[in-house]
Design an enzyme around this catalytic site. Sequence first.
Site, PDB file in Angstrom:
ATOM      1  N   ARG A 126     -19.244 -14.640  22.317  1.00 21.24           N
ATOM      2  CA  ARG A 126     -19.387 -13.477  21.455  1.00 21.24           C
ATOM      3  C   ARG A 126     -18.038 -12.961  20.964  1.00 21.24           C
ATOM      4  NH1 ARG A 126     -21.450 -12.627  17.574  1.00 21.24           N
ATOM      5  NH2 ARG A 126     -23.220 -13.643  18.580  1.00 21.24           N
TER       6      ARG A 126
ATOM      7  N   LYS B 295      -6.992   1.036   4.720  1.00 20.73           N
ATOM      8  CA  LYS B 295      -8.358   1.360   5.142  1.00 20.73           C
ATOM      9  C   LYS B 295      -8.928   0.177   5.926  1.00 20.73           C
ATOM     10  CE  LYS B 295      -9.028   4.406   1.172  1.00 20.73           C
ATOM     11  NZ  LYS B 295      -9.768   4.646  -0.089  1.00 20.73           N
TER      12      LYS B 295
ATOM     13  N   LYS C  23       1.985  10.013  -2.642  1.00 21.01           N
ATOM     14  CA  LYS C  23       0.661  10.289  -3.190  1.00 21.01           C
ATOM     15  C   LYS C  23       0.578  11.739  -3.655  1.00 21.01           C
ATOM     16  CE  LYS C  23      -2.610   7.690  -1.985  1.00 21.01           C
ATOM     17  NZ  LYS C  23      -3.822   7.098  -1.349  1.00 21.01           N
TER      18      LYS C  23
ATOM     19  N   GLU D 155       2.185   7.564  -6.917  1.00 15.50           N
ATOM     20  CA  GLU D 155       0.864   7.645  -7.526  1.00 15.50           C
ATOM     21  C   GLU D 155       0.859   8.641  -8.678  1.00 15.50           C
ATOM     22  OE1 GLU D 155      -2.886   8.071  -5.046  1.00 15.50           O
ATOM     23  OE2 GLU D 155      -2.725  10.086  -5.908  1.00 15.50           O
TER      24      GLU D 155
ATOM     25  N   ASP E 239      -3.925   5.725 -10.602  1.00 13.24           N
ATOM     26  CA  ASP E 239      -5.121   6.039  -9.824  1.00 13.24           C
ATOM     27  C   ASP E 239      -6.279   6.494 -10.701  1.00 13.24           C
ATOM     28  OD1 ASP E 239      -6.409   6.290  -7.281  1.00 13.24           O
ATOM     29  OD2 ASP E 239      -6.216   8.458  -7.439  1.00 13.24           O
TER      30      ASP E 239
END
Length: 287
Positions: A105, A140, A172, A202, A224
């Site tokens: 597994r 992410k 950002k 950004e 963006d």
Amino acid sequence: MSGPLGGLDPIAVRRAVEATLTEDLGRAGDITTAATIPASATARLVIAARQPGRLAGLQLAQAAFAALDPSIVFAAELVDGAKLAPGAVIARVEGPARPALSAERTALNFLGRLSGVATATAAYADRVAHTAAKICCTRKTTPGLRVFEKYAVRCGGGANHRFGLDDAILIKDNHIAVAGSIEAALDGAKAYIGHLVKIEIEVDTLEQLDRVIAHGGADVVLLDNMGPDLLREAVARVGGRMATEASGNVSLETVAAIAETGVDLISIGRITHSAPTLDLGLDVAVG
């Protein structure tokens, strides 16, 4: 067996496999296998694909078997990055049955997860193959699996964005808001870093882009949530002075049009955070 860039760091592989096996074996070990399989039994097993996709994670699978018994023979039939058809034999496993079954597994979890990421990446990369744009991952990722999932992105024909907060500056919208302005954020970044660290910033609008350009720019500009028309205009305004990266709600249906605007990079979080696990199986070899 090694895939893109020669494979994975063996220390990282060993640590991840040992932690996962410890989680699975718990306090008493594999009591099902111990109760039903004689200690002297051997097994010949085959890992095969049950659906089409792209392969990634062979080192982790091999390490799972080796961690429980180094005498188990893991013979890979393919390499990471290989295209998989249903029924394709990925590897053959032979040796003491108890440890082989106990490692099953963990081996399949790593293989299935990473092959799923590679498969999702390949789907996007195929859609933009007629352009110069590269498909990139983001941060992410699954906690604890980032280095492996980013490797899987490369297996699928994608490229890696930064690995963490420490290897590049990405300014950002929240950084700009707290710093006070685009100009203040860029000045702070350029004063802080060494000559080998790149800066990306950004922007959400063409007006913001113009301010970045007027203030000396950065290494990369992240465009963006812009549609194709805005992206095309942004690429024209940049004029090759910075690399251009498109991001935000990119889908298989929209990625080709985004790539055709001339952007250099397209970053997509869903190739890691939403990639379905590829269905693989381990069965007793017949014959």
